[in-house]
Design a protein around this motif. Structure first.
Motif, short mmCIF file in Angstrom:
data_model
loop_
_atom_site.label_atom_id
_atom_site.label_comp_id
_atom_site.label_asym_id
_atom_site.label_seq_id
_atom_site.Cartn_x
_atom_site.Cartn_y
_atom_site.Cartn_z
N ASP A 73 0.81 -1.21 0.00
CA ASP A 73 0.00 0.00 0.00
C ASP A 73 0.85 1.26 0.00
O ASP A 73 0.36 2.35 -0.31
N TYR A 117 -4.39 0.57 -2.96
CA TYR A 117 -4.27 -0.88 -2.75
C TYR A 117 -5.31 -1.39 -1.77
O TYR A 117 -5.91 -2.44 -1.99
N MET A 118 -5.53 -0.67 -0.69
CA MET A 118 -6.47 -1.15 0.33
C MET A 118 -7.89 -1.19 -0.19
O MET A 118 -8.69 -2.03 0.23
N PRO A 123 -1.78 -3.70 5.72
CA PRO A 123 -2.42 -4.32 4.55
C PRO A 123 -2.41 -5.84 4.64
O PRO A 123 -1.63 -6.44 5.40
N LYS A 168 -4.22 4.64 3.24
CA LYS A 168 -2.90 4.14 2.94
C LYS A 168 -1.88 5.21 3.14
O LYS A 168 -2.10 6.36 2.76
#
Length: 934
Positions: free
Chosen positions: A315, A321-322, A403, A480
């Motif tokens: 992340d 990404y999360m 993450p 993030k």
């Protein structure tokens, strides 16, 4: 004696040497225990044979008896068998070099006939069985078991590794050392075959029977087993992180700012005053200390460490990404819903007490295994673990979620290390929600001030509201951390961030440390938000709030924890408290979630509301064990049992407080109707018998409970305390202990890697894979991690990996040689599977079959390469004369029936076996004669 004439016992694939030479199935052997006592003289051998004959005759035993002579490695035997009027002498000749007169079949026939010669004018035709064995050792035409390393990649010259997500697999050397092709003529007559120095009829391509056997490398170097054994070895180490990294000094940017600690605490501006500063003294002290610290090279280079951290915490490079990542472990928790699960993930793997696939713990385990094997063993593990603890602490302090760790309470079906990460994520999530919760509770904080200080409360509320606005803006962080935020900031910048946030949290600490705000519950119900908190500090001032005198006096009696204050109060206040809290009549309802169906309060006929309650505190398995031990230590006395029940009723106490606050005028029966309907008899209008018992815990807790809504209750879950416990747990672990905690995950990853290639193994080995997986699943669920048991599992994995590597090598050689035979590949696959299970496999159809053609082509390529000829792949039938090398072994069996010792004697079987090797020559003869008619 029938065994001597039976052709079924010729050239057995796996048998005792005497069975192979003589074709007998039952026999007795006399041998010495040590070579120093070996039978070396002929006289001693004859003495033993005479004694054996007497013993066999006295016992009427017709089994052949052998005496081993000379050293055991020579396998030289002399024997005798006597019974039913026939005596058979078993004789043997063993030489290092083959005599020139015994190089071919014609010479061996003359030798055999000369041995059995008698007064019979003509010996019957001799039946012959011949086997030539060819050995293929040159594998230059086959590929290497492992792909060549990518020197420009992340792993450099490390073989078998492409990324950190999986463990390497396969052999680093060829698991197949030789392929033996045996061409057999099972039954020939001496009249129809010619084999001499000039000419031979024994062409291997014309042999009616072909058989193939494979000689394996007993202990090939296998990557997966090597990684696992190395990791298990690291688990037995005892060094701490400080001991392993004592020669490596971690250079941190915060060293230059340690001297400013007192200035930051006091905010004193004394720069204009010429006074000695602490920084100068600390700088001199650090300079002296560094002289005694040995500078050493870091176990992990900066590039490798950065790559590992980026892989574990993706992340930081991808801000979204999360949002894109699915909740890890959901695919394993809901098996029926996940229909896209990969085929190689079997049902058995779901019972492992490990970690979800693609989770941080799973990735950390594979990284640990790679780092331990390829980057410096335990020192590199200590370096990586230290950096990881720095990273998770930074994320906790700044409110960044970890993450690849699923949300929610720790899942006890996973390993302890993963549960700790889940617990830390729960604490981070609770901390991130703290700003919004405190904002909604600002009105309550102001209302807790009594009427005598209302002016002061107004001024305080203005400061508190302004501080809340700034602190909320600072506390609500993006999901993030950006790449620059995680990789760039030094410890000095991190400490500065903490100092800034601490300035704002100074206003929030009183509420945040002791009070719990149910932001999730409030957000789930719009009506609940309107009921619990109609106005906030941003919308209305203190004068607009309707705070009764009773509320003010009530809040002055109780402190922030909901427990009665220890300060002295006058009798008026105490009496007022009793009257207010007796049945909570007259209180304003707070903390309502929704109506509980059509239920009404028994005394007031008002609707019964479900209160907003606290979620139970998440627990890991070690916390549950500690609680169980604490409860067990209370003993079995009545007082201990009562105290145990009180300790277990914390959540019940909080729920009763919230219920009373949401339902003024309620009684215990109302609470039971909602909380435990089975304990209320609606027909009789009373509680169940167990609820009416004297000293019932629920009645005691109900009497103790006050109408306190959830936002003013003491928190059941202290995120700050629990997060520090988790971080302390991480920081106190030795690198070997971390590796031991990850061992179940490593075994899970190894078996998962094997399952991807399970189809390459033999069917018998597939059953072994399932059995090992079941044993490993049971092993991971043991309360303690026994490294010795895991090493036994690794040995089993080594056998499976070796078997799969052999199967892959055989398929590469046989299936890779077939061309334009797609419809017949099943024949080759069946043949390869048989080679893995049987010592010797018959080639059905011999040289004319598809398998025979593939084997012939393999030998032809190797032979042409050895002679320097051009290799033609399209030639399906190369010249037989140049297709095969000189036989590595030639075996001849000669047998007949002759009357011996006289022409009128009964016919008895005669047999001679001969094997010619490069540096070994052996003759084994069984010659019989009639003892009745001599």
């Amino acid at each position: 004696m029938q065994d001597l004439l039976s052709m079924d016992n010729d050239f057995p694939p796996r048998a005792h040497c005497l069975s192979r030479w003589y074709g007998i199935r039952e026999f007795l052997v006399l041998s010495t225990a040590h070579d120093s006592e070996a039978v070396l003289s002929e006289s001693r051998c004859n003495l033993l044979l005479s004694s054996a004959c007497i013993a066999l005759s006295n016992t009427n035993c017709q089994l052949p008896m052998f005496v081993q002579v000379h050293q055991k490695w020579r396998k030289l035997y002399m024997g005798v068998c006597e019974g039913a009027g026939v005596r058979t002498d078993f004789q043997m000749v063993h030489l290092k070099k083959t005599p020139h007169s015994c190089q071919h079949l014609s010479a061996l026939l003359d030798l055999f006939k000369g041995k059995i010669a008698s007064s019979v004018a003509r010996i019957p035709p001799v039946k012959i069985a011949v086997r030539f064995t060819y050995v293929l050792q040159d594998w230059n035409q086959t590929t290497w078991p492992q792909a060549p390393p990518d020197l420009d990649g992340d792993f450099g010259d490390i073989v078998g590794c492409s990324d950190y997500s999986s463990l390497p697999f396969g052999a680093c050397e060829d698991p197949i050392t030789e392929i033996h092709l045996s061409t057999t003529w099972p039954s020939l007559s001496e009249d129809v075959v010619v084999d001499n120095d000039v000419y031979t009829d024994l062409d291997p391509l014309q042999a009616p029977q072909w058989s193939v056997r494979v000689r394996m490398n007993d202990e090939p170097q296998c990557l997966l087993s090597e990684y696992l054994f190395s990791f298990a070895k690291a688990c037995r180490r005892k060094e701490t992180t400080d001991e392993l990294l004592e020669s490596f000094e971690m250079q941190r940017d915060d060293e230059t700012d340690m001297s400013q600690a007192l200035q930051k605490l006091t905010n004193a501006d004394i720069s204009a005053v010429s006074l000695p500063r602490l920084s100068k003294a600390m700088k001199k002290a650090r300079t002296r200390i560094k002289r005694h610290v040995a500078s050493g090279e870091a176990p992990l280079s900066a590039d490798v460490l950065s790559e590992l951290i980026d892989y574990l915490f993706p992340d930081a490079l991808d801000s979204a990404y999360m949002e894109k990542a699915l909740p890890q472990g959901a695919e394993e928790a809901t098996d029926n819903e996940n229909k896209d699960e990969k085929e190689y993930v079997k049902e058995i793997f779901k019972s492992f007490k490990s970690a979800p696939l693609s989770s941080l713990t799973f990735k950390l385990a594979t990284c640990f295994c790679h780092v331990n094997h390829s980057y410096g063993s335990l020192r590199a593990l200590a370096h990586l673990w230290q950096e990881l603890t720095f990273e998770v602490r930074y994320r906790w302090e700044h409110g960044y979620l970890i993450p690849d760790v699923e949300k929610g309470a720790p899942n006890l079906a996973h390993c302890l290390l993963h549960q700790k990460l889940q617990m830390l994520n729960c604490c981070i999530a609770r901390k991130r929600n703290g700003g919004a919760d405190l904002k909604s509770s600002s009105t309550v904080s102001i209302s807790s001030v009594d009427n005598s200080s209302s002016r002061t409360s107004l001024n305080t509320s203005t400061l508190y509201s302004s501080a809340l606005k700034s602190s909320t803006a600072a506390a609500v962080q993006p999901d993030k951390p950006a790449a620059a935020d995680r990789k760039g900031p030094t410890d000095h910048e991190r400490s500065h961030d903490l100092d800034v946030s601490a300035d704002h949290e100074g206003y929030m600490s009183d509420g945040d440390d002791e009070f719990f705000e149910c932001a999730e519950a409030l957000s789930d119900s719009g009506s609940a938000e309107e009921t619990v908190c109609k106005v906030t500090s941003d919308e209305k001032t203190l004068e607009e709030m309707e705070i009764t005198a009773e509320d003010s006096s009530q809040m002055s009696v109780y402190d922030r924890t909901g427990v009665q204050s220890e300060s002295k109060m006058d009798g008026a206040c105490l009496s007022r408290e009793d009257s207010v809290y007796k049945d909570s009549i007259g209180e304003q309802p707070e903390g309502r979630l929704k109506e509980c169906g059509d239920l009404k309060l028994l005394n007031t006929d008002e609707p019964l509301y479900i209160p907003i309650t606290q979620e139970p505190a998440p627990l890991t398995e070690d916390m549950l064990e500690e609680q169980a031990d604490a409860l067990t230590r209370l003993g079995t006395t009545a007082e201990g049992a009562h105290l145990r029940a009180r300790m277990q009723s914390t959540c019940l106490h909080a729920d009763m407080q919230a219920f009373k606050a949401a339902n003024p005028g309620c009684v215990l029966e109302d609470f039971v109707r909602w909380y435990s309907p089975r304990d209320y008899c609606a027909e009789e209008g009373k509680l169940s018998n167990r609820m009416q018992l004297h000293g019932n815990l629920w009645q005691e807790v109900w009497q103790m409970s006050k109408p306190i809504p959830v936002r003013r209750q003491k928190r059941l879950f202290d995120d700050t305390n629990e997060a520090e416990k988790v971080l302390h747990f991480f920081e106190s672990l030795k690198p070997a202990q971390v590796a031991l905690h990850l061992m179940p995950v490593i075994i899970h990853a190894a078996l998962l890697r094997i399952s991807q290639l399970e189809e390459s193994a033999a069917p018998a080995m597939q059953a072994s894979i399932e059995n090992i997986s079941k044993r490993a699943a049971a092993l991971t669920r043991r309360p303690t991690i026994d490294i010795q048991k895991y090493e036994e599992t690794i040995y089993s994995i080594n056998k499976i990996e070796t078997s799969i590597a052999r199967a892959q090598a055989l398929k590469e050689r046989f299936l890779g040689q077939s061309k334009d035979k797609r419809g017949k590949e099943r024949e080759l696959e069946k043949f390869v599977s048989s080679l893995l299970e049987l010592p010797e496999v018959i080639v059905t159809g011999a040289a004319k079959s598809l398998t025979g053609t593939v084997v012939h082509r393999m030998f032809a390529k190797a032979q042409r390469q050895a002679t320097g000829e051009e290799i033609v792949d399209d030639d399906p039938h190369p010249n037989s004369a140049s297709s095969f090398p000189h036989p590595a072994a030639r075996e001849y069996i000669l047998r007949t029936v002759v009357s011996r010792p006289a022409p009128y004697s009964r016919p008895t079987p005669q047999k001679m076996y001969c094997v010619l090797l490069n540096e070994d020559f052996r003759l084994a003869g069984a010659f019989s004669q009639d003892t009745l008619f001599q």
